[in-house]
Design an enzyme around this catalytic site. Structure first.
Site, PDB file in Angstrom:
ATOM      1  N   VAL A 107       0.831  -1.213   0.000  1.00  0.00           N
ATOM      2  CA  VAL A 107       0.000   0.000   0.000  1.00  0.00           C
ATOM      3  C   VAL A 107       0.863   1.260   0.000  1.00  0.00           C
ATOM      4  O   VAL A 107       0.355   2.367   0.115  1.00  0.00           O
ATOM      5  CB  VAL A 107      -0.954   0.016   1.230  1.00  0.00           C
ATOM      6  CG1 VAL A 107      -1.887  -1.189   1.210  1.00  0.00           C
ATOM      7  CG2 VAL A 107      -0.174   0.064   2.546  1.00  0.00           C
ATOM      8  N   HIS A 123      -4.342  -4.482  -2.317  1.00  0.00           N
ATOM      9  CA  HIS A 123      -4.722  -4.125  -0.946  1.00  0.00           C
ATOM     10  C   HIS A 123      -4.882  -2.620  -0.755  1.00  0.00           C
ATOM     11  O   HIS A 123      -4.821  -2.125   0.365  1.00  0.00           O
ATOM     12  CB  HIS A 123      -3.704  -4.695   0.054  1.00  0.00           C
ATOM     13  CG  HIS A 123      -3.713  -6.198   0.107  1.00  0.00           C
ATOM     14  ND1 HIS A 123      -2.703  -6.946   0.682  1.00  0.00           N
ATOM     15  CD2 HIS A 123      -4.624  -7.093  -0.333  1.00  0.00           C
ATOM     16  CE1 HIS A 123      -2.995  -8.231   0.577  1.00  0.00           C
ATOM     17  NE2 HIS A 123      -4.146  -8.355  -0.045  1.00  0.00           N
ATOM     18  N   CYS A 131     -14.445   7.630   2.262  1.00  0.00           N
ATOM     19  CA  CYS A 131     -15.505   7.886   3.227  1.00  0.00           C
ATOM     20  C   CYS A 131     -16.221   6.581   3.552  1.00  0.00           C
ATOM     21  O   CYS A 131     -16.639   5.855   2.645  1.00  0.00           O
ATOM     22  CB  CYS A 131     -16.486   8.913   2.669  1.00  0.00           C
ATOM     23  SG  CYS A 131     -17.874   9.170   3.803  1.00  0.00           S
ATOM     24  N   CYS A 155     -20.260  14.427   3.184  1.00  0.00           N
ATOM     25  CA  CYS A 155     -21.418  13.900   3.919  1.00  0.00           C
ATOM     26  C   CYS A 155     -21.236  13.903   5.440  1.00  0.00           C
ATOM     27  O   CYS A 155     -22.173  13.598   6.170  1.00  0.00           O
ATOM     28  CB  CYS A 155     -21.763  12.487   3.429  1.00  0.00           C
ATOM     29  SG  CYS A 155     -20.693  11.208   4.096  1.00  0.00           S
ATOM     30  N   THR A 193       7.226 -11.761  -0.921  1.00  0.00           N
ATOM     31  CA  THR A 193       5.986 -12.032  -0.193  1.00  0.00           C
ATOM     32  C   THR A 193       6.079 -13.381   0.500  1.00  0.00           C
ATOM     33  O   THR A 193       6.673 -14.314  -0.024  1.00  0.00           O
ATOM     34  CB  THR A 193       4.737 -11.997  -1.114  1.00  0.00           C
ATOM     35  OG1 THR A 193       3.583 -12.305  -0.318  1.00  0.00           O
ATOM     36  CG2 THR A 193       4.830 -12.985  -2.269  1.00  0.00           C
ATOM     37  N   ASN A 218      13.350 -14.020  -3.061  1.00  0.00           N
ATOM     38  CA  ASN A 218      13.103 -13.883  -1.623  1.00  0.00           C
ATOM     39  C   ASN A 218      14.293 -14.517  -0.903  1.00  0.00           C
ATOM     40  O   ASN A 218      14.707 -15.613  -1.271  1.00  0.00           O
ATOM     41  CB  ASN A 218      11.794 -14.622  -1.263  1.00  0.00           C
ATOM     42  CG  ASN A 218      11.238 -14.242   0.100  1.00  0.00           C
ATOM     43  OD1 ASN A 218      11.990 -14.126   1.070  1.00  0.00           O
ATOM     44  ND2 ASN A 218       9.928 -14.056   0.177  1.00  0.00           N
ATOM     45  N   GLU A 220      14.219 -15.903   1.844  1.00  0.00           N
ATOM     46  CA  GLU A 220      13.707 -17.098   2.531  1.00  0.00           C
ATOM     47  C   GLU A 220      12.656 -17.746   1.633  1.00  0.00           C
ATOM     48  O   GLU A 220      11.944 -17.051   0.928  1.00  0.00           O
ATOM     49  CB  GLU A 220      12.982 -16.702   3.833  1.00  0.00           C
ATOM     50  CG  GLU A 220      13.749 -15.772   4.748  1.00  0.00           C
ATOM     51  CD  GLU A 220      14.814 -16.520   5.501  1.00  0.00           C
ATOM     52  OE1 GLU A 220      14.659 -17.758   5.645  1.00  0.00           O
ATOM     53  OE2 GLU A 220      15.803 -15.880   5.917  1.00  0.00           O
TER      54      GLU A 220
HETATM   55  P1  OAD Z   1       5.178 -10.504   4.890  1.00  0.00           P
HETATM   56  O1  OAD Z   1       5.731  -9.658   5.990  1.00  0.00           O
HETATM   57  O2  OAD Z   1       4.237 -11.585   5.251  1.00  0.00           O
HETATM   58  O3  OAD Z   1       6.387 -11.187   4.096  1.00  0.00           O
HETATM   59  C1  OAD Z   1       7.499 -10.448   3.655  1.00  0.00           C
HETATM   60  C2  OAD Z   1       8.371 -11.355   2.818  1.00  0.00           C
HETATM   61  O4  OAD Z   1       9.450 -10.585   2.316  1.00  0.00           O
HETATM   62  C3  OAD Z   1       8.996 -12.529   3.595  1.00  0.00           C
HETATM   63  O5  OAD Z   1       8.809 -13.721   2.848  1.00  0.00           O
HETATM   64  C4  OAD Z   1      10.485 -12.162   3.662  1.00  0.00           C
HETATM   65  O6  OAD Z   1      11.327 -13.311   3.614  1.00  0.00           O
HETATM   66  C5  OAD Z   1      10.648 -11.333   2.409  1.00  0.00           C
HETATM   67  N1  OAD Z   1      11.754 -10.363   2.421  1.00  0.00           N
HETATM   68  C6  OAD Z   1      12.304  -9.715   3.467  1.00  0.00           C
HETATM   69  N2  OAD Z   1      13.289  -8.895   3.051  1.00  0.00           N
HETATM   70  C7  OAD Z   1      13.350  -9.019   1.702  1.00  0.00           C
HETATM   71  C8  OAD Z   1      14.154  -8.430   0.688  1.00  0.00           C
HETATM   72  N3  OAD Z   1      15.115  -7.528   0.968  1.00  0.00           N
HETATM   73  N4  OAD Z   1      13.954  -8.810  -0.596  1.00  0.00           N
HETATM   74  C9  OAD Z   1      12.996  -9.718  -0.914  1.00  0.00           C
HETATM   75  N5  OAD Z   1      12.211 -10.299   0.014  1.00  0.00           N
HETATM   76  C10 OAD Z   1      12.383  -9.954   1.295  1.00  0.00           C
HETATM   77  O7  OAD Z   1       4.555  -9.496   3.803  1.00  0.00           O
HETATM   78  P2  OAD Z   1       3.519  -9.808   2.638  1.00  0.00           P
HETATM   79  O8  OAD Z   1       3.757 -11.145   2.041  1.00  0.00           O
HETATM   80  O9  OAD Z   1       3.520  -8.632   1.746  1.00  0.00           O
HETATM   81  O10 OAD Z   1      -2.141  -7.419   4.055  1.00  0.00           O
HETATM   82  O11 OAD Z   1       2.165  -9.829   3.424  1.00  0.00           O
HETATM   83  C11 OAD Z   1       0.981 -10.018   2.706  1.00  0.00           C
HETATM   84  C12 OAD Z   1      -0.136  -9.213   3.294  1.00  0.00           C
HETATM   85  O12 OAD Z   1      -0.286  -9.534   4.674  1.00  0.00           O
HETATM   86  C13 OAD Z   1       0.087  -7.713   3.314  1.00  0.00           C
HETATM   87  O13 OAD Z   1      -0.307  -7.085   2.104  1.00  0.00           O
HETATM   88  C14 OAD Z   1      -0.764  -7.262   4.444  1.00  0.00           C
HETATM   89  C15 OAD Z   1      -0.274  -8.291   5.420  1.00  0.00           C
HETATM   90  O14 OAD Z   1      -0.871  -8.478   6.579  1.00  0.00           O
HETATM   91  C16 OAD Z   1      -3.101  -6.683   4.625  1.00  0.00           C
HETATM   92  O15 OAD Z   1      -2.860  -5.819   5.439  1.00  0.00           O
HETATM   93  C17 OAD Z   1      -4.487  -7.025   4.149  1.00  0.00           C
END
Ligand code: OAD
Length: 251
Positions: A107, A123, A131, A155, A193, A218, A220
């Site tokens: 976001v 997201h 609103c 509103c 992700t 990634n 990991e």
């Molecule tokens: P996460 O915090 O779940 O995962 C982040 C990922 O990035 C992990 O797999 C890390 O290993 C990886 N990572 C860390 N540093 C990195 C780097 N330098 N290069 C590449 N990868 C790296 O975040 P998201 O998968 O984005 O949703 O989370 C998904 C959704 O859950 C988000 O959009 C949010 C969250 O809660 C909502 O708020 C609805």
């Protein structure tokens, strides 16, 4: 990136060089090197922060000011943040591949700040507010907001952050376009992700099911790493420029 197989980079680059339809799905990790904390893991945003108290519609109904304080803090932290080389590569690829779709769960707006156009934000975007009454949406970059929680000037109802919370539907038109891109992609590059949150994570499965190849960038393995044919283990800001150099410039 010690130990990262050159061979994996070469294979990934060869696949991308031969592809015309390419999709990318990013998560919080792509912004990590810009200084944005990820959600999960040590030092993550959700550590010590009960998600259900700040990122659900129930939390907003219960205590809108608390929810806004959380988002106001995130907006404040994001204000000075700049895109990193990973964002630059992913924006540059829009001129490299004839059919290119960049889908993000983030976001933070950093893909657009790097010049990416037509980003599919699954997201929402923290720089928009909507609103809760009449649904009017507007861009709001003022930090701090003069009034917390902000109110709709049309509103009078409370405004909410323009993001998707847990338990809410994703914007259906955006999701449908992302789904279609994942179906048609010859290659889906998945960057930073954890692949734990659906339906976003489902895009990996969609591409694989339709015969496309998934490449994971990634440090990991994600929860869906087994779907990826190629894993590039390292930080996106280092891996993607190396990959892009091998893929080459616009054809
Ligand atoms: P996460 O915090 O779940 O995962 C982040 C990922 O990035 C992990 O797999 C890390 O290993 C990886 N990572 C860390 N540093 C990195 C780097 N330098 N290069 C590449 N990868 C790296 O975040 P998201 O998968 O984005 O949703 O989370 C998904 C959704 O859950 C988000 O959009 C949010 C969250 O809660 C909502 O708020 C609805």
């Amino acid at each position: 990136m010690p130990g990262m197989a050159e061979q994996a980079l070469d294979r990934a680059a060869a696949l991308l060089r031969g592809a015309t339809r390419v999709a990318v799905l990013t998560g919080a990790g792509v912004s990590a090197e810009s200084g944005v904390p990820t959600f999960r893991g040590g030092g993550g945003l959700w550590e010590g922060q009960p998600v259900e108290q700040v990122a659900t519609p129930e939390a907003f109904l219960d205590d809108p000011e608390r929810v806004w304080r959380f988002y106001e803090q995130r907006r404040r932290n994001l204000l000075p943040i700049r895109p990193n080389p990973a964002h630059d590569v992913l924006a540059g690829w829009q001129d490299r591949f004839p059919d290119y779709t960049l889908v993000t769960q983030n976001v933070d707006g950093l893909h657009q700040a790097a010049g990416a156009r037509g980003v599919l934000e699954l997201h929402g975007n923290i720089w928009r507010v909507r609103c809760a009454g009449c649904g009017r949406e507007r861009v709001e970059r003022t930090v701090p907001l003069p009034e917390l929680p902000p109110r709709c000037t049309a509103c009078g109802a409370l405004e909410r952050p323009g993001v998707v919370w847990f338990g809410e539907m994703l914007p259906q038109d955006v999701l449908a376009r992302a789904w279609e891109a994942a179906e048609q992609a010859q290659v889906l590059v998945v960057v930073g992700t954890s692949a734990l949150v659906y339906p976003a994570a489902g895009l990996l499965e969609v591409t694989a099911r339709h015969g496309g190849t998934v490449i994971e960038v990634n440090p990991e393995p994600s929860a869906l790493a087994f779907i990826a044919a190629i894993a590039l283990r390292g930080p996106a800001g280092e891996v993607l420029p190396r990959l892009a150099a091998r893929v080459g410039g616009p054809r």
